[in-house]
Write an enzyme that holds these catalytic residues in place. Structure first.
Site, short mmCIF file in Angstrom:
data_model
loop_
_atom_site.label_atom_id
_atom_site.label_comp_id
_atom_site.label_asym_id
_atom_site.label_seq_id
_atom_site.Cartn_x
_atom_site.Cartn_y
_atom_site.Cartn_z
N ALA A 186 0.83 -1.21 0.00
CA ALA A 186 0.00 0.00 0.00
C ALA A 186 0.87 1.26 0.00
CB ALA A 186 -0.93 -0.01 1.20
N ASN A 225 18.03 -3.78 0.58
CA ASN A 225 18.96 -2.95 1.35
C ASN A 225 20.15 -3.83 1.71
OD1 ASN A 225 18.23 -4.46 3.61
ND2 ASN A 225 16.79 -2.95 4.37
N GLY A 227 23.35 6.49 0.30
CA GLY A 227 22.88 6.50 -1.09
C GLY A 227 22.53 5.12 -1.58
N ALA A 269 9.07 3.38 5.61
CA ALA A 269 8.53 3.59 4.25
C ALA A 269 9.48 4.35 3.32
CB ALA A 269 7.16 4.28 4.27
N ALA A 270 10.70 4.64 3.78
CA ALA A 270 11.64 5.31 2.87
C ALA A 270 12.00 4.39 1.70
CB ALA A 270 12.90 5.72 3.63
N GLY A 271 12.18 3.11 2.01
CA GLY A 271 12.47 2.14 0.95
C GLY A 271 11.27 2.00 0.00
N ASP A 272 10.07 2.05 0.56
CA ASP A 272 8.87 1.97 -0.29
C ASP A 272 8.81 3.16 -1.23
OD1 ASP A 272 8.16 -0.30 1.14
OD2 ASP A 272 7.04 0.86 2.62
O1 RIB Z 1 8.15 -0.46 4.79
C1 RIB Z 1 7.40 0.01 5.87
C2 RIB Z 1 6.21 -0.86 6.10
O2 RIB Z 1 6.66 -2.15 6.50
C3 RIB Z 1 5.29 -0.42 7.20
O3 RIB Z 1 4.31 0.46 6.76
C4 RIB Z 1 4.77 -1.73 7.76
O4 RIB Z 1 3.41 -1.90 7.60
C5 RIB Z 1 5.57 -2.83 7.08
O5 RIB Z 1 4.88 -3.42 6.06
#
Ligand code: RIB
Length: 321
Positions: free
Chosen positions: A42, A185, A232, A256-259
């Site tokens: 999400a 990572n 980086g 969520a930085a990776g997301d």
């Molecule tokens: O990457 C961060 C996410 O990892 C969080 O939002 C948590 O729900 C897990 O899925």
């Protein structure tokens, strides 16, 4: 390259902020508990939509308030949520997140309805998968379903980006061969290529990272991008390696930085930007996300990232590999 399809988890995040992450056996105190929408799937769908992508999502929620909130938030951001499944028998997935003062975190996910994102569901969405330009996946849903999706996307010549989080012990070679991009990572990289013992987590080791990337390229991955937080990222292709510096910022919360990085990469590639431009765009986006608390609350808009892009003198160091 067209539309982005994100397949993955949808969680409710329960976050506590602490001075330092607890050690085994230790009890520590925190002030407050906050709730937010999360889940790597999400988050990536939300980030890609905020960054201007045309996004559709496949995933599963429970028949509860959090499930409804997810659908509503994604829909409002412009994500096509018409194929998201609601399972009445189980609650929406949840994540327990501890964030320490320097922004670092640790996360435990209780999978809940994410387990219903199974092979049968994925099979029923075959045409959706086959019509996507880019398929972006992570590893918080059942592996068989994930692998089915990757093979279907590959057969239809869609580009596949796998963010291997959380990293499993093993990924079949057939799946590695289906990946255009693999984005671990440092810790995930070492786990995937069986080098955990050779690497003291947290200590940057360029040689170990190159060796890990080389092992994954040998399995048939197109490009390996290793995200390195404030250092980086490294981008590795057969015969080519490049190190990209990060924008130096004060990290508040890396959740969520990776997301955000993965979503931005997908958006830029979908727009036909070069790989170098896409990586720079992704670094800019994630460098904004780490300066804000929360998962989806931290994800930047397109305008914010473009403003930052102009301020970054990127000097990627390229080398033969
Ligand atoms: O990457 C961060 C996410 O990892 C969080 O939002 C948590 O729900 C897990 O899925």
């Amino acid at each position: 390259m067209g539309d982005i399809l994100v397949i993955g988890s949808m969680n409710v995040d329960m976050t506590i902020r602490v001075k330092e992450l607890p050690k085994t056996g230790e009890t520590i105190l925190a002030r407050n508990l906050s709730f937010g929408l999360g889940g790597k799937g999400a988050n990536q769908a939300m980030a890609a939509a905020r960054l201007g992508g045309k996004v559709r999502m496949l995933g599963c929620v429970g028949d509860d308030d959090f499930g409804k909130k997810h659908a509503q938030a994604l829909r409002e951001a412009g994500v096509d949520v018409s194929d998201i499944k609601t399972d009445r028998a189980i609650s929406t997935g949840s994540a327990f997140i501890c964030v320490e003062e320097n922004g670092g975190n640790c996360i435990v996910v209780s999978q809940g309805a994410n387990l219903s994102c199974d092979e049968d569901y994925i099979k029923s969405k075959r045409e959706v998968i086959r019509s996507a330009g880019i398929v972006l996946v992570q590893m918080e849903i059942p592996q068989k379903a994930l692998y089915r999706a990757i093979l279907d996307a590959r057969a239809a010549r869609g580009k596949v980006i796998l963010n291997p989080a959380p990293a499993p012990e093993h990924i079949p070679d057939e799946i590695y061969r289906g990946l255009d991009y693999l984005t671990p990572n440092e810790t995930e990289l070492m786990k995937l290529c069986g080098m955990e013992g050779e690497f003291s987590g947290g200590t940057w080791d360029g040689q170990a990272i190159q060796e890990g990337a080389r092992r994954l390229l040998e399995k048939g991955v197109g490009t390996v991008i290793v995200t390195l937080g404030e250092k980086g990222c490294g981008v590795f292709r057969k015969g080519h390696a490049a190190w990209f510096p990060a924008k130096q910022v004060r990290a508040v919360d890396t959740t969520a930085a990776g997301d955000c990085f993965n979503a931005a990469l997908a958006v830029a590639l979908a727009e036909g930007r070069t790989e170098q431009e896409a990586v720079e765009f992704a670094i800019c986006a994630s460098s904004i996300a780490v300066t804000r608390a929360g998962a989806q609350e931290s994800l930047p808009s397109r305008r914010e990232v473009e403003a930052r892009e102009g301020t970054l003198p990127f000097r990627a160091m390229a080398q033969r590999f």
